[in-house]
Design a protein around this motif. Structure first.
Motif, PDB file in Angstrom:
ATOM      1  N   CYS A   1      38.231  36.154  39.719  1.00 44.52           N
ATOM      2  CA  CYS A   1      37.722  35.485  38.515  1.00 44.52           C
ATOM      3  C   CYS A   1      37.152  36.537  37.569  1.00 44.52           C
ATOM      4  CB  CYS A   1      36.575  34.541  38.863  1.00 44.52           C
ATOM      5  SG  CYS A   1      37.032  33.178  39.901  1.00 44.52           S
ATOM      6  N   GLY A   2      37.509  36.449  36.295  1.00 46.67           N
ATOM      7  CA  GLY A   2      36.960  37.373  35.290  1.00 46.67           C
ATOM      8  C   GLY A   2      37.832  38.585  35.049  1.00 46.67           C
TER       9      GLY A   2
ATOM     10  N   PRO B   1      31.058  38.892  40.209  1.00 47.06           N
ATOM     11  CA  PRO B   1      30.687  39.048  41.628  1.00 47.06           C
ATOM     12  C   PRO B   1      30.415  37.695  42.290  1.00 47.06           C
ATOM     13  CG  PRO B   1      28.822  39.588  40.215  1.00 47.06           C
ATOM     14  CD  PRO B   1      29.955  39.230  39.294  1.00 47.06           C
ATOM     15  N   VAL B   2      31.476  36.875  42.392  1.00 43.22           N
ATOM     16  CA  VAL B   2      31.316  35.489  42.843  1.00 43.22           C
ATOM     17  C   VAL B   2      30.726  35.373  44.255  1.00 43.22           C
ATOM     18  CG1 VAL B   2      33.001  34.308  41.378  1.00 43.22           C
ATOM     19  CG2 VAL B   2      33.784  35.474  43.406  1.00 43.22           C
ATOM     20  N   GLU B   3      31.033  36.346  45.097  1.00 45.04           N
ATOM     21  CA  GLU B   3      30.515  36.279  46.473  1.00 45.04           C
ATOM     22  C   GLU B   3      28.981  36.327  46.467  1.00 45.04           C
ATOM     23  OE1 GLU B   3      32.184  35.756  49.360  1.00 45.04           O
ATOM     24  OE2 GLU B   3      33.847  35.357  47.979  1.00 45.04           O
TER      25      GLU B   3
ATOM     26  N   LYS C   1      23.917  29.710  44.738  1.00 43.74           N
ATOM     27  CA  LYS C   1      23.105  29.674  43.515  1.00 43.74           C
ATOM     28  C   LYS C   1      23.618  28.605  42.544  1.00 43.74           C
ATOM     29  CE  LYS C   1      21.650  34.483  43.687  1.00 43.74           C
ATOM     30  NZ  LYS C   1      20.268  34.223  44.065  1.00 43.74           N
ATOM     31  N   ASN C   2      22.698  28.174  41.659  1.00 46.58           N
ATOM     32  CA  ASN C   2      23.113  27.299  40.558  1.00 46.58           C
ATOM     33  C   ASN C   2      23.777  28.173  39.499  1.00 46.58           C
ATOM     34  OD1 ASN C   2      21.790  25.123  41.821  1.00 46.58           O
ATOM     35  ND2 ASN C   2      19.842  25.758  40.907  1.00 46.58           N
TER      36      ASN C   2
ATOM     37  N   THR D   1      36.769  27.639  39.974  1.00 49.26           N
ATOM     38  CA  THR D   1      36.516  28.110  41.343  1.00 49.26           C
ATOM     39  C   THR D   1      35.243  27.469  41.896  1.00 49.26           C
ATOM     40  OG1 THR D   1      37.637  30.173  40.890  1.00 49.26           O
ATOM     41  CG2 THR D   1      36.087  30.192  42.736  1.00 49.26           C
ATOM     42  N   ALA D   2      34.207  27.381  41.054  1.00 45.36           N
ATOM     43  CA  ALA D   2      32.942  26.785  41.501  1.00 45.36           C
ATOM     44  C   ALA D   2      33.116  25.298  41.799  1.00 45.36           C
ATOM     45  CB  ALA D   2      31.862  26.997  40.436  1.00 45.36           C
ATOM     46  N   ILE D   3      33.913  24.607  40.969  1.00 46.49           N
ATOM     47  CA  ILE D   3      34.147  23.170  41.199  1.00 46.49           C
ATOM     48  C   ILE D   3      34.968  22.959  42.469  1.00 46.49           C
ATOM     49  CG2 ILE D   3      35.385  21.146  40.255  1.00 46.49           C
ATOM     50  CD1 ILE D   3      32.726  21.811  38.887  1.00 46.49           C
TER      51      ILE D   3
END
Ligand SMILES: Cc1cc2nc3c(=O)[nH]c(=O)nc-3n(C[C@H](O)[C@H](O)[C@H](O)COP(=O)(O)OP(=O)(O)OC[C@H]3O[C@@H](n4cnc5c(N)ncnc54)[C@H](O)[C@@H]3O)c2cc1C
Ligand code: FES
Length: 273
Positions: A42-43, A104-106, A111-112, A131-133
């Motif tokens: 992502c990103g 840095p999604v990991e 977290k919110n 990805t978060a959903i």
């Protein structure tokens, strides 16, 4: 030896007009002619080429778990992006990449997440929003505060309507419109109005530089520390692989070390972005 500058041919499998008029935006879904297991975070971005016209760095707006296409949303600004807008389904473009560090999604698990986007700036956020959903159990609450100049300039309209069931979405337009029922004003003002909590949260903002500047001020005012705020830098790029020096901030190659930075890091760097 592998030549890193040679793009791989990919077919456009769909073209969606997101925004018409002077600031037109189209979303392209593409598939490589020869599948090669292109994987990305992502990103990250890719260099898109229109043969005979040139190349442009564009964020990958699809999420990494989607394997049957790569998606890009493109604002028509100049030579290459205009040539891209002239293409149709089944035309072939070149793609090289993926480039950049990505989010840095990991580190953000548990977290919110507060996404703050403006205009085409939703495109780089779109892969991580999805990805978060998709991995809802791994993250806390997900909020999107997104604005555009007018309701016509809002991207991913249909998807935003559907996502309202799965996450909190606050939209805005800059000026009053007859049928507009949500916030009227600039994105950083909407951030102050909706007051996302900094508690166990990460805020990720992407959009025009002036919006990012005032959004960061708003987030700081609400109690977000600099290491809780991330943004992306879109310096002009040529090679995309840390060789030509076009994208530098001091000794930093944005194409390689960026485009994602924490505000804690970015504020210490020369203001060449
Ligand atoms: C990391 C990164 C991610 C990006 N993601 C996206 C995306 O998802 N969608 C999208 O539409 N665009 C994105 N961009 C911007 C995109 O690369 C440029 O708009 C595009 O390359 C312009 O090419 P052009 O040939 O059409 O315009 P040109 O003919 O080269 O230029 C037209 C005008 O745009 C300006 N311009 C060119 N490049 C940039 C830039 N990087 N930043 C600001 N102004 C620029 C020029 O100065 C000129 O005024 C991204 C840029 C970077 C560096
Ligand atoms: S674009 Fe060439 S070094 Fe970054």
């Amino acid at each position: 030896m592998k030549n890193e500058y040679i793009p791989k041919p990919a077919r456009i499998i769909s073209v969606k007009e997101e925004v018409d008029g002077q600031r037109a935006i189209k979303t392209f879904r593409t598939q490589f002619l020869e599948p090669d297991g292109f994987s990305y975070r992502c990103g990250q971005c890719a260099m898109l080429s229109v043969f005979g016209k040139g190349e442009s760095m564009i964020s990958i707006s699809s999420a990494p778990h989607i394997t049957d296409y790569l998606q890009f949303s493109v604002l028509k600004t100049g030579r290459v992006t205009t040539a891209l807008h002239d293409l149709e389904k089944d035309d072939v473009i070149g793609i090289r990449g993926p480039y950049g560090n990505g989010f840095p999604v990991e580190d953000w698990k548990g977290k919110n997440l507060v996404f703050v986007g403006g205009g085409i700036g939703l495109a780089p956020l779109w892969s991580i929003v999805h990805t978060a959903i998709e991995n809802k159990d791994e993250y806390g609450d997900v909020m999107l505060i997104y604005g555009a100049r007018s309701s016509n300039d809002i991207v991913y309209k249909d998807e935003l309507d559907g996502l309202k069931k799965k996450m909190t979405i606050h939209l805005s337009v800059d000026n009053e419109e007859p049928d507009w029922k949500e916030f009227v004003g600039f994105v950083p003002q909407n951030v102050m109005d909706k007051k996302p909590s900094p508690e166990n949260a990460i805020a990720i903002t992407c959009g025009p530089p002036v919006m990012i500047k005032f959004t960061i001020q708003s987030l700081n005012e609400l109690g977000f520390n600099d290491d809780q705020i991330y943004t992306t830098v879109e310096n002009k790029m040529k090679c995309g692989i840390g060789k030509c020096g076009r994208c530098n901030i001091g000794e930093h190659y944005v194409c390689k070390h960026g485009p994602v930075y924490s505000w804690e890091k970015l504020k210490t760097m020369p203001q060449e972005y």
